[in-house]
Motif scaffolding. Structure first.
Motif, PDB file in Angstrom:
ATOM      1  N   TYR A  95      -1.806   6.123  13.176  1.00  0.00           N
ATOM      2  CA  TYR A  95      -2.220   7.524  13.366  1.00  0.00           C
ATOM      3  C   TYR A  95      -1.064   8.455  13.715  1.00  0.00           C
ATOM      4  N   GLN A  96       0.070   7.879  14.101  1.00  0.00           N
ATOM      5  CA  GLN A  96       1.193   8.758  14.447  1.00  0.00           C
ATOM      6  C   GLN A  96       2.264   8.764  13.365  1.00  0.00           C
ATOM      7  N   CYS A  97       2.008   8.064  12.276  1.00  0.00           N
ATOM      8  CA  CYS A  97       2.993   7.981  11.191  1.00  0.00           C
ATOM      9  C   CYS A  97       2.834   9.198  10.272  1.00  0.00           C
ATOM     10  N   PRO A  98       3.907   9.970  10.094  1.00  0.00           N
ATOM     11  CA  PRO A  98       3.782  11.181   9.279  1.00  0.00           C
ATOM     12  C   PRO A  98       3.444  10.888   7.810  1.00  0.00           C
ATOM     13  N   TYR A  99       3.909   9.756   7.305  1.00  0.00           N
ATOM     14  CA  TYR A  99       3.592   9.399   5.908  1.00  0.00           C
ATOM     15  C   TYR A  99       2.095   9.123   5.767  1.00  0.00           C
ATOM     16  N   CYS A 100       1.528   8.519   6.824  1.00  0.00           N
ATOM     17  CA  CYS A 100       0.089   8.236   6.797  1.00  0.00           C
ATOM     18  C   CYS A 100      -0.711   9.532   6.839  1.00  0.00           C
ATOM     19  N   ALA A 101      -0.181  10.543   7.521  1.00  0.00           N
ATOM     20  CA  ALA A 101      -0.884  11.831   7.560  1.00  0.00           C
ATOM     21  C   ALA A 101      -0.911  12.430   6.147  1.00  0.00           C
ATOM     22  N   ASN A 102       0.184  12.261   5.395  1.00  0.00           N
ATOM     23  CA  ASN A 102       0.176  12.706   3.987  1.00  0.00           C
ATOM     24  C   ASN A 102      -0.822  11.891   3.183  1.00  0.00           C
ATOM     25  N   ALA A 122       4.700  -4.261   5.813  1.00  0.00           N
ATOM     26  CA  ALA A 122       5.975  -4.136   6.499  1.00  0.00           C
ATOM     27  C   ALA A 122       6.203  -2.720   7.005  1.00  0.00           C
ATOM     28  N   GLY A 123       5.324  -1.817   6.677  1.00  0.00           N
ATOM     29  CA  GLY A 123       5.456  -0.443   7.124  1.00  0.00           C
ATOM     30  C   GLY A 123       4.181   0.277   6.759  1.00  0.00           C
ATOM     31  N   THR A 124       4.102   1.556   7.133  1.00  0.00           N
ATOM     32  CA  THR A 124       2.860   2.279   6.853  1.00  0.00           C
ATOM     33  C   THR A 124       3.141   3.534   6.040  1.00  0.00           C
ATOM     34  N   PRO A 125       2.217   3.983   5.214  1.00  0.00           N
ATOM     35  CA  PRO A 125       0.987   3.268   4.867  1.00  0.00           C
ATOM     36  C   PRO A 125       1.272   2.175   3.833  1.00  0.00           C
ATOM     37  N   THR A 126       0.515   1.085   3.909  1.00  0.00           N
ATOM     38  CA  THR A 126       0.536   0.071   2.856  1.00  0.00           C
ATOM     39  C   THR A 126      -0.875  -0.035   2.291  1.00  0.00           C
ATOM     40  N   PHE A 127      -0.954  -0.033   0.964  1.00  0.00           N
ATOM     41  CA  PHE A 127      -2.254  -0.074   0.295  1.00  0.00           C
ATOM     42  C   PHE A 127      -2.458  -1.403  -0.427  1.00  0.00           C
ATOM     43  N   PHE A 128      -3.698  -1.841  -0.456  1.00  0.00           N
ATOM     44  CA  PHE A 128      -4.107  -2.984  -1.281  1.00  0.00           C
ATOM     45  C   PHE A 128      -5.233  -2.505  -2.187  1.00  0.00           C
ATOM     46  N   ILE A 129      -5.105  -2.801  -3.475  1.00  0.00           N
ATOM     47  CA  ILE A 129      -6.156  -2.439  -4.425  1.00  0.00           C
ATOM     48  C   ILE A 129      -6.818  -3.729  -4.892  1.00  0.00           C
ATOM     49  N   ASN A 130      -8.090  -3.831  -4.659  1.00  0.00           N
ATOM     50  CA  ASN A 130      -8.835  -5.067  -4.949  1.00  0.00           C
ATOM     51  C   ASN A 130      -8.071  -6.303  -4.487  1.00  0.00           C
ATOM     52  N   GLY A 131      -7.539  -6.213  -3.286  1.00  0.00           N
ATOM     53  CA  GLY A 131      -6.935  -7.379  -2.646  1.00  0.00           C
ATOM     54  C   GLY A 131      -5.472  -7.623  -2.963  1.00  0.00           C
ATOM     55  N   GLU A 132      -4.880  -6.832  -3.867  1.00  0.00           N
ATOM     56  CA  GLU A 132      -3.465  -7.033  -4.197  1.00  0.00           C
ATOM     57  C   GLU A 132      -2.644  -5.858  -3.681  1.00  0.00           C
ATOM     58  N   ARG A 133      -1.486  -6.160  -3.109  1.00  0.00           N
ATOM     59  CA  ARG A 133      -0.676  -5.072  -2.569  1.00  0.00           C
ATOM     60  C   ARG A 133      -0.249  -4.119  -3.681  1.00  0.00           C
ATOM     61  N   TYR A 134      -0.396  -2.837  -3.400  1.00  0.00           N
ATOM     62  CA  TYR A 134      -0.004  -1.812  -4.355  1.00  0.00           C
ATOM     63  C   TYR A 134       1.414  -1.365  -4.029  1.00  0.00           C
TER      64      TYR A 134
END
Lengths: 157, 172
Positions: free
Chosen positions: B29-36, B143-155
């Motif tokens: 919640y404090q990561c500026p990239y996550c706010a984007n 390894a950092g935020t945000p990290t996304f997974f699409i249908n279970g695979e890292r994007y």
């Protein structure tokens, strides 16, 4: 130059951890050691990688593992960097002769004059148990190191 | 890398269970990239509608973001009062002013049972939940935020709106 592989004896070193203290690998014999070579203080990717290791200090403590970050930055630079980022882990200065320890481990990029982004897990007896070199721009995460620590033979301690 | 912990009952989920696409975000919640990313995910959800299920998991880097752990536990505490997403949104929308006082004010604004909310925070009731999210992320190679997974695979691609929409549609 290839990174040293599992089964190789980890080369001994003694490097400054602060402007007036040094850490020698041999002092840590008897417990696992994680060496985190990274290219430079202050660059954003390195910061993220060390932040994750720093965040998981409790997990590494379960393995009684010592975490050592290593780059070619000087001890004063490391001190300012760690203070700025709130890191509590030991950062070693492979500063003079520059990159000598990184060269011994096969993870020095002589063209750029910095360390590779490389991880080594060293067994309590001083032998390399696992090593990994990431592309320089990629944060390797810590799952590889955790797996390596879990696969260490249980010591009698 | 794949997601080691499948989406389940412990998760906060938006969108239909039957959606063909599941997007999991590990965020702070404090990561500026996550706010984007917060803004972008909203738009992507709007575009894809019922095709998309969205899951948010906690990955607070509290050593570098001193308010992140409290914010994560506050969102979970709001979740215990069925207001997880409202708090999630409010935290990102007010990120620059994040503080314990702001979190209290947001909770009041959401008309939470304040006695219960404050007790849950003081007792660290959701600390384990946040830690479980975090370690699940670590084991999935986050390894950092945000990290996304699409249908279970890292994007691994770019998460600007068009790139993310294309990647999501490609898996449907």
């Amino acid at each position: 130059m290839d990174a040293l592989k599992a089964g190789t004896s980890a080369p001994e070193f003694s490097l400054p951890s602060t402007p007036d203290q040094r850490v020698a690998l041999s002092e840590l014999r008897g417990r696992p050691v994680v060496l985190i070579f990274y290219p430079a203080d202050w660059s954003p990717v390195c910061g993220d990688e060390l932040a994750l290791f720093n965040e998981l200090r409790d997990e590494f403590a379960k393995f009684d593992a010592s975490l050592l970050g290593i780059s070619v930055d000087g001890a004063w630079c490391h001190t300012a960097f760690a203070k700025d980022r709130g890191y509590h882990m030991t950062l070693l200065a492979d500063f003079e002769p520059k990159g000598e320890v990184a060269r011994q481990y096969g993870v020095y990029r002589s063209k750029e004059g910095v360390c590779e982004r490389a991880l080594f897990v060293i067994k309590p007896d001083g032998v390399i148990h696992w090593s990994h070199v990431s592309p320089i721009g990629v944060n390797p995460g810590v799952d590889g190191v955790l797996h390596a620590l879990e696969s260490l033979p249980r010591s009698a301690s | 890398m794949s997601l080691t912990i499948p989406v389940g009952a412990d998760d906060h989920i938006q969108g239909p269970e039957t959606a063909p696409i599941t997007l999991v975000e590990y965020g702070d919640y404090q990561c500026p990239y996550c706010a984007n990313a917060y803004v972008i995910v909203k738009r992507v959800q709007h575009q894809l509608g019922p095709l998309l299920r969205f899951v948010f998991r906690n990955f607070p880097l509290s050593q570098v973001h001193p308010q992140a752990e409290l914010a994560a536990e506050a969102a979970e505490a709001a979740g215990a009062q069925s207001m997880f997403w409202e708090m999630h949104d409010a935290l990102y929308e007010n990120q620059p002013a994040l503080s314990p006082a702001l979190i209290g004010a947001l909770a009041q604004g959401l008309q939470l049972d304040m006695e219960r909310f404050e007790k849950d925070l003081a007792s660290r009731r959701f600390r384990e939940h946040v830690k479980r999210d975090f370690m699940g992320g670590v084991r999935s190679g986050v390894a950092g935020t945000p990290t996304f997974f699409i249908n279970g695979e890292r994007y691994e691609g770019s998460w600007d709106e068009p790139s993310l929409v294309n990647a999501l549609k490609a898996t449907a």
